[in-house]
Motif scaffolding. Structure first.
Motif, PDB file in Angstrom:
ATOM      1  N   VAL A 187       0.470  -1.272 -62.281  1.00  0.00           N
ATOM      2  CA  VAL A 187       1.796  -1.132 -62.880  1.00  0.00           C
ATOM      3  C   VAL A 187       1.778  -1.606 -64.334  1.00  0.00           C
ATOM      4  CG1 VAL A 187       4.213  -1.857 -62.737  1.00  0.00           C
ATOM      5  CG2 VAL A 187       2.950  -1.327 -60.647  1.00  0.00           C
ATOM      6  N   LEU A 188       1.050  -2.690 -64.611  1.00  0.00           N
ATOM      7  CA  LEU A 188       0.956  -3.178 -65.990  1.00  0.00           C
ATOM      8  C   LEU A 188       0.354  -2.130 -66.917  1.00  0.00           C
ATOM      9  CD1 LEU A 188      -0.204  -6.902 -65.542  1.00  0.00           C
ATOM     10  CD2 LEU A 188       2.032  -6.074 -66.269  1.00  0.00           C
ATOM     11  N   ARG A 189      -0.570  -1.326 -66.394  1.00  0.00           N
ATOM     12  CA  ARG A 189      -1.216  -0.320 -67.239  1.00  0.00           C
ATOM     13  C   ARG A 189      -0.273   0.817 -67.625  1.00  0.00           C
ATOM     14  NH1 ARG A 189      -5.490  -1.259 -63.618  1.00  0.00           N
ATOM     15  NH2 ARG A 189      -5.054   0.658 -62.459  1.00  0.00           N
ATOM     16  N   THR A 190       0.866   0.936 -66.970  1.00  0.00           N
ATOM     17  CA  THR A 190       1.804   2.010 -67.297  1.00  0.00           C
ATOM     18  C   THR A 190       2.814   1.602 -68.365  1.00  0.00           C
ATOM     19  OG1 THR A 190       3.444   1.384 -65.622  1.00  0.00           O
ATOM     20  CG2 THR A 190       1.633   2.803 -64.899  1.00  0.00           C
ATOM     21  N   ALA A 191       2.839   0.322 -68.752  1.00  0.00           N
ATOM     22  CA  ALA A 191       3.826  -0.151 -69.722  1.00  0.00           C
ATOM     23  C   ALA A 191       3.511   0.386 -71.117  1.00  0.00           C
ATOM     24  CB  ALA A 191       3.858  -1.671 -69.746  1.00  0.00           C
ATOM     25  N   CYS A 192       4.544   0.591 -71.910  1.00  0.00           N
ATOM     26  CA  CYS A 192       4.364   1.127 -73.265  1.00  0.00           C
ATOM     27  C   CYS A 192       4.475   0.036 -74.312  1.00  0.00           C
ATOM     28  CB  CYS A 192       5.375   2.227 -73.550  1.00  0.00           C
ATOM     29  SG  CYS A 192       7.050   1.605 -73.755  1.00  0.00           S
ATOM     30  N   THR A 193       4.301  -1.203 -73.916  1.00  0.00           N
ATOM     31  CA  THR A 193       4.343  -2.318 -74.840  1.00  0.00           C
ATOM     32  C   THR A 193       3.132  -3.212 -74.605  1.00  0.00           C
ATOM     33  OG1 THR A 193       5.763  -4.100 -75.682  1.00  0.00           O
ATOM     34  CG2 THR A 193       5.659  -3.832 -73.294  1.00  0.00           C
ATOM     35  N   ASP A 194       2.936  -4.165 -75.474  1.00  0.00           N
ATOM     36  CA  ASP A 194       1.807  -5.092 -75.349  1.00  0.00           C
ATOM     37  C   ASP A 194       2.016  -5.971 -74.116  1.00  0.00           C
ATOM     38  OD1 ASP A 194      -0.448  -6.598 -75.853  1.00  0.00           O
ATOM     39  OD2 ASP A 194       0.608  -7.985 -77.191  1.00  0.00           O
ATOM     40  N   THR A 195       1.024  -5.978 -73.246  1.00  0.00           N
ATOM     41  CA  THR A 195       1.129  -6.743 -71.993  1.00  0.00           C
ATOM     42  C   THR A 195       0.238  -7.984 -71.995  1.00  0.00           C
ATOM     43  OG1 THR A 195      -0.553  -5.296 -71.011  1.00  0.00           O
ATOM     44  CG2 THR A 195       1.760  -4.721 -70.613  1.00  0.00           C
ATOM     45  N   THR A 196      -0.167  -8.426 -73.172  1.00  0.00           N
ATOM     46  CA  THR A 196      -1.036  -9.610 -73.246  1.00  0.00           C
ATOM     47  C   THR A 196      -0.394 -10.815 -72.579  1.00  0.00           C
ATOM     48  OG1 THR A 196      -2.012  -8.816 -75.310  1.00  0.00           O
ATOM     49  CG2 THR A 196      -2.267 -11.158 -74.804  1.00  0.00           C
ATOM     50  N   ALA A 197       0.900 -11.018 -72.830  1.00  0.00           N
ATOM     51  CA  ALA A 197       1.600 -12.159 -72.225  1.00  0.00           C
ATOM     52  C   ALA A 197       1.614 -12.051 -70.703  1.00  0.00           C
ATOM     53  CB  ALA A 197       3.028 -12.240 -72.762  1.00  0.00           C
ATOM     54  N   ASN A 198       1.741 -10.832 -70.186  1.00  0.00           N
ATOM     55  CA  ASN A 198       1.730 -10.639 -68.729  1.00  0.00           C
ATOM     56  C   ASN A 198       0.376 -10.979 -68.138  1.00  0.00           C
ATOM     57  OD1 ASN A 198       3.827  -8.574 -69.887  1.00  0.00           O
ATOM     58  ND2 ASN A 198       4.429  -8.907 -67.763  1.00  0.00           N
ATOM     59  N   TYR A 199      -0.692 -10.543 -68.826  1.00  0.00           N
ATOM     60  CA  TYR A 199      -2.035 -10.859 -68.324  1.00  0.00           C
ATOM     61  C   TYR A 199      -2.313 -12.357 -68.385  1.00  0.00           C
ATOM     62  CZ  TYR A 199      -3.334  -5.947 -67.993  1.00  0.00           C
ATOM     63  OH  TYR A 199      -3.414  -4.618 -67.628  1.00  0.00           O
ATOM     64  N   ARG A 200      -1.780 -13.014 -69.411  1.00  0.00           N
ATOM     65  CA  ARG A 200      -1.931 -14.479 -69.476  1.00  0.00           C
ATOM     66  C   ARG A 200      -1.191 -15.151 -68.326  1.00  0.00           C
ATOM     67  NH1 ARG A 200      -0.904 -15.142 -76.012  1.00  0.00           N
ATOM     68  NH2 ARG A 200      -3.022 -14.557 -76.669  1.00  0.00           N
ATOM     69  N   LEU A 201      -0.030 -14.598 -67.986  1.00  0.00           N
ATOM     70  CA  LEU A 201       0.724 -15.146 -66.859  1.00  0.00           C
ATOM     71  C   LEU A 201      -0.030 -14.932 -65.547  1.00  0.00           C
ATOM     72  CD1 LEU A 201       3.350 -16.444 -65.819  1.00  0.00           C
ATOM     73  CD2 LEU A 201       4.323 -14.144 -65.668  1.00  0.00           C
ATOM     74  N   VAL A 202      -0.614 -13.741 -65.371  1.00  0.00           N
ATOM     75  CA  VAL A 202      -1.411 -13.464 -64.169  1.00  0.00           C
ATOM     76  C   VAL A 202      -2.559 -14.459 -64.064  1.00  0.00           C
ATOM     77  CG1 VAL A 202      -2.920 -11.797 -63.038  1.00  0.00           C
ATOM     78  CG2 VAL A 202      -0.803 -11.016 -64.093  1.00  0.00           C
ATOM     79  N   TYR A 203      -3.249 -14.659 -65.190  1.00  0.00           N
ATOM     80  CA  TYR A 203      -4.383 -15.593 -65.182  1.00  0.00           C
ATOM     81  C   TYR A 203      -3.901 -17.023 -64.953  1.00  0.00           C
ATOM     82  CZ  TYR A 203      -8.579 -18.088 -66.578  1.00  0.00           C
ATOM     83  OH  TYR A 203      -9.661 -18.924 -66.588  1.00  0.00           O
ATOM     84  N   GLY A 204      -2.801 -17.401 -65.630  1.00  0.00           N
ATOM     85  CA  GLY A 204      -2.298 -18.764 -65.494  1.00  0.00           C
ATOM     86  C   GLY A 204      -1.885 -19.098 -64.072  1.00  0.00           C
ATOM     87  N   LEU A 205      -1.221 -18.149 -63.408  1.00  0.00           N
ATOM     88  CA  LEU A 205      -0.828 -18.387 -62.016  1.00  0.00           C
ATOM     89  C   LEU A 205      -1.987 -18.171 -61.056  1.00  0.00           C
ATOM     90  CD1 LEU A 205       2.736 -16.797 -61.954  1.00  0.00           C
ATOM     91  CD2 LEU A 205       2.144 -19.210 -61.791  1.00  0.00           C
ATOM     92  N   GLY A 206      -3.028 -17.450 -61.511  1.00  0.00           N
ATOM     93  CA  GLY A 206      -4.201 -17.267 -60.666  1.00  0.00           C
ATOM     94  C   GLY A 206      -4.945 -18.565 -60.426  1.00  0.00           C
ATOM     95  N   VAL A 207      -4.788 -19.530 -61.361  1.00  0.00           N
ATOM     96  CA  VAL A 207      -5.466 -20.822 -61.191  1.00  0.00           C
ATOM     97  C   VAL A 207      -4.902 -21.586 -59.991  1.00  0.00           C
ATOM     98  CG1 VAL A 207      -5.897 -23.071 -62.250  1.00  0.00           C
ATOM     99  CG2 VAL A 207      -6.201 -20.971 -63.595  1.00  0.00           C
ATOM    100  N   PRO A 208      -3.576 -21.841 -59.934  1.00  0.00           N
ATOM    101  CA  PRO A 208      -3.070 -22.553 -58.751  1.00  0.00           C
ATOM    102  C   PRO A 208      -3.106 -21.721 -57.477  1.00  0.00           C
ATOM    103  CG  PRO A 208      -1.244 -21.897 -60.157  1.00  0.00           C
ATOM    104  CD  PRO A 208      -2.495 -21.616 -60.928  1.00  0.00           C
ATOM    105  N   ILE A 209      -2.996 -20.401 -57.601  1.00  0.00           N
ATOM    106  CA  ILE A 209      -2.929 -19.566 -56.404  1.00  0.00           C
ATOM    107  C   ILE A 209      -4.311 -19.299 -55.818  1.00  0.00           C
ATOM    108  CG2 ILE A 209      -2.345 -17.252 -55.557  1.00  0.00           C
ATOM    109  CD1 ILE A 209       0.006 -17.248 -57.487  1.00  0.00           C
ATOM    110  N   LEU A 210      -5.307 -19.070 -56.674  1.00  0.00           N
ATOM    111  CA  LEU A 210      -6.639 -18.691 -56.197  1.00  0.00           C
ATOM    112  C   LEU A 210      -7.686 -19.778 -56.409  1.00  0.00           C
ATOM    113  CD1 LEU A 210      -6.805 -14.961 -57.371  1.00  0.00           C
ATOM    114  CD2 LEU A 210      -6.433 -15.800 -55.051  1.00  0.00           C
ATOM    115  N   LEU A 211      -7.744 -20.362 -57.620  1.00  0.00           N
ATOM    116  CA  LEU A 211      -8.824 -21.299 -57.916  1.00  0.00           C
ATOM    117  C   LEU A 211      -8.645 -22.651 -57.225  1.00  0.00           C
ATOM    118  CD1 LEU A 211      -9.790 -20.735 -61.651  1.00  0.00           C
ATOM    119  CD2 LEU A 211     -10.966 -20.007 -59.576  1.00  0.00           C
TER     120      LEU A 211
END
Length: 321
Positions: A187-211
């Motif tokens: 879904v992120l790949r379909t956005a027409c704007t910069d999604t860098t902040a979204n990917y940072r959020l995914v990574y940031g929450l991936g630490v407590p959720i996965l790591l």
């Protein structure tokens, strides 16, 4: 919000491109996915039924295993039936609300599973390293609290990613989600704007959720190996490790696929869509099919419970006839 976005135009649906296959192979692909779905539901349902009916399995390890089976069943049920229905259509569309719901529930259930696997590792650690105190340390209420925390944290920690993704502008030039369900990276790949902040959020929450759960799992098994190495005989060491082998296999299957998508989300977004679909098929279709097989084929107590249930069923049939 960029001009001409879906939000501006009032369009509230996505086009799902689905799984690609040559026309002559599409019936086989559809039948394979249906078989995988039925196997997952029936296999996990049978496992939950055995644990519920056999009092010998009313122990913390199996109570947590019940939640794992329910998670797997819920996960495939939120995606595969819709994917199967869409494969029979010429154009598969999903509303913005439907896509958002599927996205949120999907990442929530995946998060729940990561946390639950850590709880199961802790249970095995205490069973092996503190066998004399295990019954007092891991009581039924504490086991229920661990399972409840897994569900609560999984759904709570997934809210920011779902909300941030659904607030993005989606351009008319790229309204199609190149996937067979609304997965977060797709879904992120379909956005027409910069999604860098979204990917940072995914990574940031991936630490407590996965790591964090992964670190707890690794620490638990390091403690287990240290305790097992002190056992006097090879037979006792094998018996202790055999109680953990099924869980280790499930952990390997889960983290081997999910971490590639959510711990390096920006890098994975550069890969072809077929790569994402292949990984998704593995963790969405293959892993839920294998989990009940891993726990049943390698577990003597589950074998005995299944035999007892079959014997009772035969006896009931004999009485009825």
């Amino acid at each position: 919000m960029c001009p001409g976005t879906l939000n501006d135009s009032g369009t509230t649906e996505f086009l799902l491109l689905g799984l690609w296959a040559p026309p002559f192979l599409r019936p086989l692909l559809w039948a394979s996915l249906l078989l995988a779905y039925l196997t997952t539901v029936l296999g996990n349902g049978a496992l939950v039924g055995l644990i519920a009916l056999d009092r010998r399995l009313h122990r913390p390890m199996y109570r947590l295993l019940t939640h794992l089976a329910l998670l797997d069943t819920a996960y495939v049920s939120t995606t595969l039936p819709q994917a199967l229905a869409h494969m029979t259509m010429r154009r598969a569309r999903l509303s913005l609300v439907g896509c958002g719901t599927q996205l949120y529930v999907g990442i929530s259930l995946g998060s729940c599973e990561a946390i639950l696997l850590a709880a199961m590792a802790l249970d095995r650690c205490l069973a092996v390293c503190r066998p004399l105190h295990y019954a007092t340390l891991v009581t039924a209420p504490r086991c229920a609290a661990l399972a409840g925390a897994s569900w609560t944290l999984g759904f709570a920690l997934s809210v920011p990613n779902a909300v941030a993704t659904l607030r993005l502008p989606f351009c008319p030039e790229r309204p199609a989600v190149d996937h067979f369900f609304c997965e977060l990276p797709a879904v992120l790949r379909t956005a027409c704007t910069d999604t860098t902040a979204n990917y940072r959020l995914v990574y940031g929450l991936g630490v407590p959720i996965l790591l964090v759960p992964l670190v707890l799992i690794l620490a638990s098994y390091a403690w287990i190996l240290a305790a097992v190495s002190k056992l006097p005989s090879a037979g006792s060491r094998r018996k202790a490790l055999s109680t953990c082998s099924s869980h280790l296999a499930v952990v390997g299957l889960f983290y081997g696929t999910v971490s590639a998508m959510y711990l390096r989300p920006k890098a994975s977004s550069q890969l072809p869509a077929r790569h994402h679909k292949l990984v998704a098929v593995f963790y969405l279709v293959v892993t839920p099919v294998l989990n009940p097989l891993i726990y049943s084929l390698r577990n003597h107590e589950v074998h005995m419970a299944a035999r007892y249930a079959l014997a009772r069923l035969r006896g009931l049939r004999t009485v009825l006839h």
